[in-house]
Write a protein that holds these residues in place. Structure first.
Motif, PDB file in Angstrom:
ATOM      1  N   LEU A  50     -15.783  -0.169   0.411  1.00 45.70           N
ATOM      2  CA  LEU A  50     -14.866   0.957   0.591  1.00 45.70           C
ATOM      3  C   LEU A  50     -13.443   0.463   0.818  1.00 45.70           C
ATOM      4  CD1 LEU A  50     -16.963   3.390   2.822  1.00 45.70           C
ATOM      5  CD2 LEU A  50     -16.336   3.700   0.434  1.00 45.70           C
ATOM      6  N   ILE A  51     -13.306  -0.617   1.583  1.00 42.70           N
ATOM      7  CA  ILE A  51     -11.979  -1.166   1.847  1.00 42.70           C
ATOM      8  C   ILE A  51     -11.360  -1.702   0.560  1.00 42.70           C
ATOM      9  CG2 ILE A  51     -10.707  -2.927   3.129  1.00 42.70           C
ATOM     10  CD1 ILE A  51     -12.793  -2.717   5.319  1.00 42.70           C
ATOM     11  N   VAL A  52     -12.156  -2.345  -0.290  1.00 45.59           N
ATOM     12  CA  VAL A  52     -11.651  -2.851  -1.569  1.00 45.59           C
ATOM     13  C   VAL A  52     -11.167  -1.696  -2.438  1.00 45.59           C
ATOM     14  CG1 VAL A  52     -12.286  -3.991  -3.726  1.00 45.59           C
ATOM     15  CG2 VAL A  52     -13.060  -4.933  -1.550  1.00 45.59           C
ATOM     16  N   TYR A  53     -11.966  -0.639  -2.533  1.00 43.14           N
ATOM     17  CA  TYR A  53     -11.561   0.542  -3.306  1.00 43.14           C
ATOM     18  C   TYR A  53     -10.233   1.080  -2.800  1.00 43.14           C
ATOM     19  CZ  TYR A  53     -15.265   1.935  -6.584  1.00 43.14           C
ATOM     20  OH  TYR A  53     -16.090   2.037  -7.660  1.00 43.14           O
ATOM     21  N   ILE A  54     -10.119   1.234  -1.489  1.00 40.91           N
ATOM     22  CA  ILE A  54      -8.909   1.814  -0.910  1.00 40.91           C
ATOM     23  C   ILE A  54      -7.702   0.908  -1.133  1.00 40.91           C
ATOM     24  CG2 ILE A  54      -7.814   2.492   1.273  1.00 40.91           C
ATOM     25  CD1 ILE A  54     -10.606   3.387   2.227  1.00 40.91           C
ATOM     26  N   SER A  55      -7.886  -0.395  -0.969  1.00 45.19           N
ATOM     27  CA  SER A  55      -6.757  -1.318  -1.131  1.00 45.19           C
ATOM     28  C   SER A  55      -6.270  -1.355  -2.580  1.00 45.19           C
ATOM     29  CB  SER A  55      -7.148  -2.716  -0.659  1.00 45.19           C
ATOM     30  OG  SER A  55      -8.145  -3.277  -1.496  1.00 45.19           O
ATOM     31  N   VAL A  56      -7.192  -1.372  -3.533  1.00 48.91           N
ATOM     32  CA  VAL A  56      -6.801  -1.428  -4.951  1.00 48.91           C
ATOM     33  C   VAL A  56      -6.146  -0.121  -5.382  1.00 48.91           C
ATOM     34  CG1 VAL A  56      -7.660  -1.605  -7.318  1.00 48.91           C
ATOM     35  CG2 VAL A  56      -8.527  -3.152  -5.553  1.00 48.91           C
ATOM     36  N   LEU A  57      -6.784   0.997  -5.044  1.00 48.18           N
ATOM     37  CA  LEU A  57      -6.230   2.295  -5.437  1.00 48.18           C
ATOM     38  C   LEU A  57      -4.944   2.608  -4.680  1.00 48.18           C
ATOM     39  CD1 LEU A  57      -9.512   4.425  -5.627  1.00 48.18           C
ATOM     40  CD2 LEU A  57      -8.185   3.472  -7.532  1.00 48.18           C
TER      41      LEU A  57
ATOM     42  N   ASP B  19       0.253   7.736  -0.891  1.00 42.99           N
ATOM     43  CA  ASP B  19       0.314   8.820  -1.876  1.00 42.99           C
ATOM     44  C   ASP B  19      -0.596   8.549  -3.080  1.00 42.99           C
ATOM     45  OD1 ASP B  19       2.088  10.245  -0.340  1.00 42.99           O
ATOM     46  OD2 ASP B  19       3.869   9.455  -1.357  1.00 42.99           O
ATOM     47  N   ASN B  20      -0.875   7.280  -3.331  1.00 38.16           N
ATOM     48  CA  ASN B  20      -1.748   6.953  -4.467  1.00 38.16           C
ATOM     49  C   ASN B  20      -3.182   7.428  -4.265  1.00 38.16           C
ATOM     50  OD1 ASN B  20       0.266   5.693  -5.968  1.00 38.16           O
ATOM     51  ND2 ASN B  20      -0.127   3.684  -5.046  1.00 38.16           N
ATOM     52  N   LEU B  21      -3.560   7.736  -3.025  1.00 37.77           N
ATOM     53  CA  LEU B  21      -4.922   8.170  -2.739  1.00 37.77           C
ATOM     54  C   LEU B  21      -5.077   9.689  -2.734  1.00 37.77           C
ATOM     55  CD1 LEU B  21      -5.920   5.681   0.125  1.00 37.77           C
ATOM     56  CD2 LEU B  21      -6.514   5.571  -2.293  1.00 37.77           C
ATOM     57  N   LYS B  22      -4.000  10.407  -3.014  1.00 40.97           N
ATOM     58  CA  LYS B  22      -4.095  11.866  -3.023  1.00 40.97           C
ATOM     59  C   LYS B  22      -4.971  12.345  -4.177  1.00 40.97           C
ATOM     60  CE  LYS B  22       0.322  12.924  -0.779  1.00 40.97           C
ATOM     61  NZ  LYS B  22       1.639  13.592  -0.919  1.00 40.97           N
ATOM     62  N   ALA B  23      -5.815  13.333  -3.873  1.00 43.22           N
ATOM     63  CA  ALA B  23      -6.676  13.907  -4.913  1.00 43.22           C
ATOM     64  C   ALA B  23      -5.839  14.769  -5.847  1.00 43.22           C
ATOM     65  CB  ALA B  23      -7.786  14.731  -4.280  1.00 43.22           C
ATOM     66  N   PRO B  24      -6.217  14.880  -7.113  1.00 43.59           N
ATOM     67  CA  PRO B  24      -5.459  15.697  -8.066  1.00 43.59           C
ATOM     68  C   PRO B  24      -5.662  17.183  -7.802  1.00 43.59           C
ATOM     69  CG  PRO B  24      -7.475  14.904  -9.078  1.00 43.59           C
ATOM     70  CD  PRO B  24      -7.390  14.249  -7.734  1.00 43.59           C
ATOM     71  N   PRO B  25      -4.796  18.031  -8.327  1.00 44.89           N
ATOM     72  CA  PRO B  25      -4.979  19.482  -8.179  1.00 44.89           C
ATOM     73  C   PRO B  25      -6.309  19.927  -8.790  1.00 44.89           C
ATOM     74  CG  PRO B  25      -2.770  18.970  -8.972  1.00 44.89           C
ATOM     75  CD  PRO B  25      -3.543  17.696  -9.033  1.00 44.89           C
ATOM     76  N   GLY B  26      -7.006  20.830  -8.095  1.00 43.83           N
ATOM     77  CA  GLY B  26      -8.276  21.334  -8.588  1.00 43.83           C
ATOM     78  C   GLY B  26      -9.445  20.400  -8.376  1.00 43.83           C
ATOM     79  N   ALA B  27      -9.270  19.383  -7.535  1.00 46.57           N
ATOM     80  CA  ALA B  27     -10.332  18.403  -7.325  1.00 46.57           C
ATOM     81  C   ALA B  27     -11.585  19.030  -6.714  1.00 46.57           C
ATOM     82  CB  ALA B  27      -9.834  17.271  -6.436  1.00 46.57           C
ATOM     83  N   PHE B  28     -11.411  20.046  -5.873  1.00 43.96           N
ATOM     84  CA  PHE B  28     -12.548  20.649  -5.178  1.00 43.96           C
ATOM     85  C   PHE B  28     -12.757  22.105  -5.581  1.00 43.96           C
ATOM     86  CE2 PHE B  28     -10.769  17.319  -2.463  1.00 43.96           C
ATOM     87  CZ  PHE B  28     -11.877  16.496  -2.319  1.00 43.96           C
ATOM     88  N   SER B  29     -12.232  22.485  -6.713  1.00 50.68           N
ATOM     89  CA  SER B  29     -12.422  23.842  -7.220  1.00 50.68           C
ATOM     90  C   SER B  29     -13.527  23.867  -8.260  1.00 50.68           C
ATOM     91  CB  SER B  29     -11.113  24.371  -7.821  1.00 50.68           C
ATOM     92  OG  SER B  29     -10.729  23.567  -8.923  1.00 50.68           O
ATOM     93  N   GLY B  30     -13.942  25.061  -8.641  1.00 47.51           N
ATOM     94  CA  GLY B  30     -14.958  25.195  -9.672  1.00 47.51           C
ATOM     95  C   GLY B  30     -16.338  25.528  -9.169  1.00 47.51           C
TER      96      GLY B  30
ATOM     97  N   PHE C   6       0.837  -1.201   0.000  1.00 50.16           N
ATOM     98  CA  PHE C   6       0.000   0.000   0.000  1.00 50.16           C
ATOM     99  C   PHE C   6       0.873   1.253   0.000  1.00 50.16           C
ATOM    100  CE2 PHE C   6      -2.702   3.210   2.004  1.00 50.16           C
ATOM    101  CZ  PHE C   6      -3.895   3.025   1.334  1.00 50.16           C
ATOM    102  N   ASP C   7       0.472   2.235  -0.802  1.00 49.76           N
ATOM    103  CA  ASP C   7       1.157   3.528  -0.848  1.00 49.76           C
ATOM    104  C   ASP C   7       0.111   4.629  -0.678  1.00 49.76           C
ATOM    105  OD1 ASP C   7       2.658   5.779  -1.231  1.00 49.76           O
ATOM    106  OD2 ASP C   7       3.473   5.178  -3.181  1.00 49.76           O
TER     107      ASP C   7
END
Length: 517
Positions: free
Chosen positions: A282-289, A215-226, A212-213
């Motif tokens: 939710l756990i499956v999503y988190i583990s895969v991503l 950092d792979n779950l970090k949202a991209p820039p501008g994810a909550f803008s707009g 597991f890493d």
């Protein structure tokens, strides 16, 4: 725990009453009752049906599509997915309560008819549910076989679209063939498939967290803008995939007549399976991503992808990355295909009994209630579901999911919650059907309705929201429901049933259905 205790106490009282009543029953009658009970599904088999319907059409299919549904694409789609979990758990409480009050085959059609009045408005709402079900139900079945084809692409990555369609149709044929079995055989097949499913999910979770890493779950820039509107539309887009994943906790409601002690097992199964499996999702999503990283596979699942062939199933990519072995990834691909197949298998059982139960009550064409003379299965309903599902196999997966989810949210989910509020506040308590009652009523019902209304009103639209894909899903859904209303009125006028001829006669609707055949 409180639910289980309450149910146990009620069952003890009922068992005492039944023991007194059974003292005059002959041995022959007892043997018949035992035989009928042996042919029905118990708690574990009912839970297996719900589990299979949820797992197979779950994260193994939707992870890349859910991540790509938000703008910009990224892991922040998990926020919308969490909203879907809350909405579906509240709906499981609704299904549990109304399922215990009317524990018969037919599911939502039976519930909606009784909630709104079996001799009045309930007939219209029931008809609308069946009408949308003939689209949404087979679409959900087809989505599973489309996903199986995407996974088989892993073994031959130059497969083109028409070959994908052939694979989907072949899977549908196999499932239909297997369902031509008696109830007991189907129950054991489902338990076996459920065991394979649970094993596959647990293996994916452990493997993902082992490498597991964060950092792979970090949202991209501008994810909550707009602005707020963009944020809400993004959340709604991801939520629709969450609802698609979690549909299935109510599968047992479609075949209440086939369940042992349904007043207890229906609510217990719906609530338990939805709560436990939803968290596991939710756990499956988190583990895969957390292992794979959404940037690695995003481009392949976009509409603008310029590559040839069909997109590969996400779990094949995941396991090849985990093990570095194409052979092991191929083995797990087969396991995932079996898992999805098991889900659709369970789904077709529930949908078949739904259509058969409605028809048996005279609210739809009686031909769908016919049962096979030797196997005692509703074979006409089964073949009809299979035929309509075959049509949807010709469409893309994201289109099928959007169409199915939007119709389900409007007619089934919102219709049931509004109907339960109407029933509880307009029917005197002493006249209400006996059954389990949810805690904190009406709060869970209100939460369910508000969240599902948000999901529905923010569906892809060409003219209202002007979504990027321009698909008029929202507009077509509204027009489809309006068409259903006109068809109901035309049918009612021809058969002289409500609202054109109001009679206090329980056999009126049943006789009309027989004449209609």
């Amino acid at each position: 725990c409180l639910l289980s205790i309450k149910m146990t106490e009620e069952n003890e009282i009922k068992n005492k009453d039944l023991a007194l009543q059974s003292s005059n029953v002959t041995d022959a009658e007892t043997d018949v009752d035992d035989s009928e009970k042996d042919q029905k599904f118990g708690f574990w088999q009912a839970s297996a049906f719900n589990t299979m319907m949820m797992f197979g059409t779950g994260p193994f299919i939707t992870i890349p599509y859910c991540i790509n549904s938000v703008d910009p694409a990224g892991s922040h789609a998990l926020l919308g997915y969490g909203i879907a979990l809350v909405a579906c758990f509240c709906d499981a409480l609704v299904c549990g309560e109304i399922g215990s009050m009317w524990p018969y085959s037919g599911g939502s059609a039976t519930y909606l008819r009784n909630l709104y009045g079996a001799k009045s408005t309930g007939q219209l709402v029931c008809f609308l549910f069946v009408f949308q079900f003939l689209v949404a139900g087979p679409a959900e079945v087809a989505s599973g076989f489309i996903a199986i084809a995407e996974y088989i692409v892993y073994f031959k990555q130059d497969i083109v679209e028409w070959q994908r369609i052939v694979i989907s149709l072949a899977g549908l044929f196999v499932a239909t063939f297997l369902l031509y079995r008696n109830v007991k055989e189907v129950g054991w097949v489902t338990l076996l498939l459920a065991g394979i499913t649970v094993t596959a999910v647990l293996a994916s979770i452990f493997a993902g967290f082992a490498s597991f890493d964060l950092d792979n779950l970090k949202a991209p820039p501008g994810a909550f803008s707009g602005g707020t509107n963009k944020l809400l539309l993004n959340l709604a887009a991801a939520t629709r995939f969450g609802v698609y994943d979690m549909t299935g906790y109510y599968d047992v409601c479609f075949m209440g007549d086939e369940i042992v002690n349904p007043k207890r097992n229906i609510p217990l199964t719906c609530i338990t399976v939805c709560g436990v499996i939803g968290v596991i999702y939710l756990i499956v999503y988190i583990s895969v991503l957390g292992h794979l990283g959404w940037e690695q596979f995003l481009e392949v699942y976009t509409d603008d992808y310029d590559g040839d062939g069909v997109a590969i199933g996400i779990m094949s990519v995941f396991w090849e990355s985990i093990t570095g072995s194409v052979a092991f990834a191929g083995f797990f691909t087969i396991i995932v295909c079996i898992t999805i197949f098991g889900s659709v298998f369970s789904m077709m059982i529930g949908f078949t009994h739904l259509l058969s139960g409605i028809s048996k009550d005279g609210y739809f064409f009686k031909v769908f209630a016919r049962r096979h003379e030797k196997l005692d299965i509703p074979h006409v309903a089964l073949l009809s579901i299979a035929g309509l599902s075959a049509i949807w196999c010709f469409f893309s997966l994201d289109t099928v999911i959007d169409a199915m989810t939007t119709l389900l949210v409007l007619v089934q989910f919102m219709g049931q919650s509004a109907g339960l509020l109407y029933y509880r506040y307009t029917v005197p308590v002493e006249e209400q059907e006996e059954g389990w009652r949810m805690p904190l009523f009406p709060l869970p019902v209100i939460i369910q309705f508000v969240l599902f209304f948000f999901i529905f009103i923010s569906s892809p639209s060409r003219w209202i929201w002007e979504t990027s894909d321009g698909a008029p899903i929202l507009e077509l859904s509204v027009l489809f429901v309006l068409l259903g209303c006109f068809l109901f009125l035309g049918r009612a006028k021809k058969l002289q049933t409500w609202p054109f001829q109001i009679e206090d006669d329980d056999e009126k609707q049943y006789a009309a259905g027989e004449n209609e055949e």
